[in-house]
Scaffold this active site. Structure first.
Site, short mmCIF file in Angstrom:
data_model
loop_
_atom_site.label_atom_id
_atom_site.label_comp_id
_atom_site.label_asym_id
_atom_site.label_seq_id
_atom_site.Cartn_x
_atom_site.Cartn_y
_atom_site.Cartn_z
N SER A 174 0.88 -1.18 0.00
CA SER A 174 0.00 0.00 0.00
C SER A 174 0.91 1.22 0.00
O SER A 174 2.10 1.11 0.34
CB SER A 174 -0.85 -0.03 1.27
N TYR A 180 -2.22 -1.28 10.19
CA TYR A 180 -2.29 -1.56 8.75
C TYR A 180 -1.01 -1.10 8.06
O TYR A 180 -0.37 -1.85 7.31
CB TYR A 180 -3.52 -0.85 8.16
P1 NAP Z 1 -11.47 -5.98 0.49
O1 NAP Z 1 -12.47 -5.61 -0.57
O2 NAP Z 1 -11.75 -5.65 1.91
O3 NAP Z 1 -11.13 -7.51 0.33
C1 NAP Z 1 -10.26 -8.14 1.22
C2 NAP Z 1 -10.40 -9.63 1.12
O4 NAP Z 1 -9.59 -10.22 2.14
C3 NAP Z 1 -11.83 -10.09 1.35
O5 NAP Z 1 -12.16 -11.10 0.43
C4 NAP Z 1 -11.76 -10.64 2.77
O6 NAP Z 1 -12.67 -11.69 3.04
C5 NAP Z 1 -10.36 -11.17 2.84
N1 NAP Z 1 -9.94 -11.31 4.24
C6 NAP Z 1 -9.94 -10.36 5.19
N2 NAP Z 1 -9.60 -10.89 6.36
C7 NAP Z 1 -9.39 -12.21 6.15
C8 NAP Z 1 -9.07 -13.31 6.99
N3 NAP Z 1 -8.91 -13.16 8.30
N4 NAP Z 1 -8.94 -14.53 6.44
C9 NAP Z 1 -9.13 -14.71 5.11
N5 NAP Z 1 -9.47 -13.72 4.28
C10 NAP Z 1 -9.61 -12.50 4.80
O7 NAP Z 1 -10.06 -5.27 0.18
P2 NAP Z 1 -9.36 -4.84 -1.18
O8 NAP Z 1 -9.50 -3.38 -1.30
O9 NAP Z 1 -9.76 -5.74 -2.28
O10 NAP Z 1 -7.83 -5.11 -0.79
C11 NAP Z 1 -7.04 -6.15 -1.34
C12 NAP Z 1 -5.59 -5.87 -0.99
O11 NAP Z 1 -5.18 -4.63 -1.58
C13 NAP Z 1 -5.34 -5.72 0.50
O12 NAP Z 1 -4.10 -6.30 0.82
C14 NAP Z 1 -5.29 -4.22 0.71
O13 NAP Z 1 -4.53 -3.88 1.83
C15 NAP Z 1 -4.64 -3.77 -0.58
N6 NAP Z 1 -4.87 -2.38 -0.97
C16 NAP Z 1 -6.10 -1.98 -1.40
C17 NAP Z 1 -6.30 -0.66 -1.80
C18 NAP Z 1 -7.63 -0.15 -2.29
O14 NAP Z 1 -7.75 1.04 -2.62
N7 NAP Z 1 -8.65 -0.97 -2.38
C19 NAP Z 1 -5.22 0.25 -1.76
C20 NAP Z 1 -3.98 -0.20 -1.30
C21 NAP Z 1 -3.82 -1.53 -0.93
P3 NAP Z 1 -14.24 -11.40 3.24
O15 NAP Z 1 -14.74 -11.08 1.89
O16 NAP Z 1 -14.74 -12.67 3.76
O17 NAP Z 1 -14.33 -10.25 4.18
#
Ligand code: NAP
Length: 246
Positions: free
Chosen positions: A153, A166
């Site tokens: 991130s 985080y």
């Molecule tokens: P998201 O929509 O919240 O999806 C996260 C996924 O991780 C969900 O499927 C969630 O499962 C799963 N997860 C969370 N806790 C878990 C656990 N204890 N065991 C197994 N699975 C778990 O997030 P996202 O935005 O797609 O993020 C994906 C990655 O990109 C992350 O590493 C995040 O830090 C990074 N990131 C995202 C952004 C952004 O703008 N979106 C920016 C920078 C970095 P559930 O569906 O069951 O909750």
């Protein structure tokens, strides 16, 4: 956006594990890998979401995926061993590992950060990727050339007020990526890199920035070129790099 146009069969015959595959970026990555020929293992904590992704991939006629429900918060080292043993039996190797699942926690000053939540976020975002990688390394050595991708991130590259556990976990991920890349470079064909997805339209982004117009952000599908590039053969020489999907 990272500029790359993948050939349709880029990931043919590759076995790729995606964590957090039920939603957001992980869901898009799993579908995109499958659409480019990979057999994907969908790992996540909510089985119904994994089943929905499974159905979409199957309906699209892509290689049949596999579902592996696992809550990374409660998973023990034995659970990771079981996972690796299952993969060994089913597939005999692992060609790609996308560490994508993570928890945001709350945006709070360090002075007031809830200690239980700190442990929870570090467990899911930092300890789980270590445990999963360690358990899968032997399987990845059985691949002709394997790719490990960590998800970072912008706050994993420069600290920012209130991002707490985080941000700390994402710095740790960058460190783990660099250490592994250095360790594996000489004697294996495994490469290790990290992606900063950049602001992307997902549930996590919406909860971090509730006032933002979500429609102004790229969708997870839009940021897939870098994910595909890192999983495919053309990134073979790339190791230890911290990259940006946008
Ligand atoms: P998201 O929509 O919240 O999806 C996260 C996924 O991780 C969900 O499927 C969630 O499962 C799963 N997860 C969370 N806790 C878990 C656990 N204890 N065991 C197994 N699975 C778990 O997030 P996202 O935005 O797609 O993020 C994906 C990655 O990109 C992350 O590493 C995040 O830090 C990074 N990131 C995202 C952004 C952004 O703008 N979106 C920016 C920078 C970095 P559930 O569906 O069951 O909750």
């Amino acid at each position: 956006m990272f500029d790359y146009t993948p050939p349709p069969a880029l990931l043919a015959k590759r076995i790729i594990l995606v964590t957090g595959a039920g939603d957001g970026i992980g869901r898009a990555a799993a579908k995109s890998f499958a659409a480019h020929g990979a057999t994907v293992i969908l790992l996540g904590r909510t089985t119904s979401k994994l089943e929905a992704v499974y159905d979409e991939i199957e309906k699209a006629g892509h290689p049949q995926p596999a579902i592996y429900p696992l809550n990374l918060e409660g998973a023990s080292p034995n659970d990771y061993e079981d996972l690796a043993n299952t993969l060994e039996t089913e597939f005999g190797r692992l060609d790609g590992l996308l560490h994508n699942a993570s928890l945001l926690g709350t945006l709070t000053p360090i002075e007031h950060y809830d200690i239980e939540q700190w442990y929870q976020v570090i467990q899911v975002n930092q300890n789980a990727p270590f445990l999963l990688t360690q358990a899968c390394l032997n399987l990845m050595k059985s691949s002709r050339e394997a790719s490990i991708v960590f998800t970072s991130s912008s706050v994993g590259r420069k600290g920012r007020a209130y991002w707490g556990a985080y941000s700390v976990s994402k710095f740790a991920i960058e460190g783990l990526m660099q250490i592994l890349a250095d360790e594996l470079e000489a004697n294996t064909t495994i490469r290790v890199n990290s992606i900063n997805p950049g602001a992307t339209r997902t549930a996590m982004r919406a909860s971090a920035y509730p006032g933002e117009d979500q429609k102004s952000l790229p969708a997870p599908e839009d940021i897939m070129p870098l994910y595909l590039y890192l999983m495919g053969p053309e990134s073979r020489e790339l190791n230890g790099q911290a990259l940006n999907a946008q």
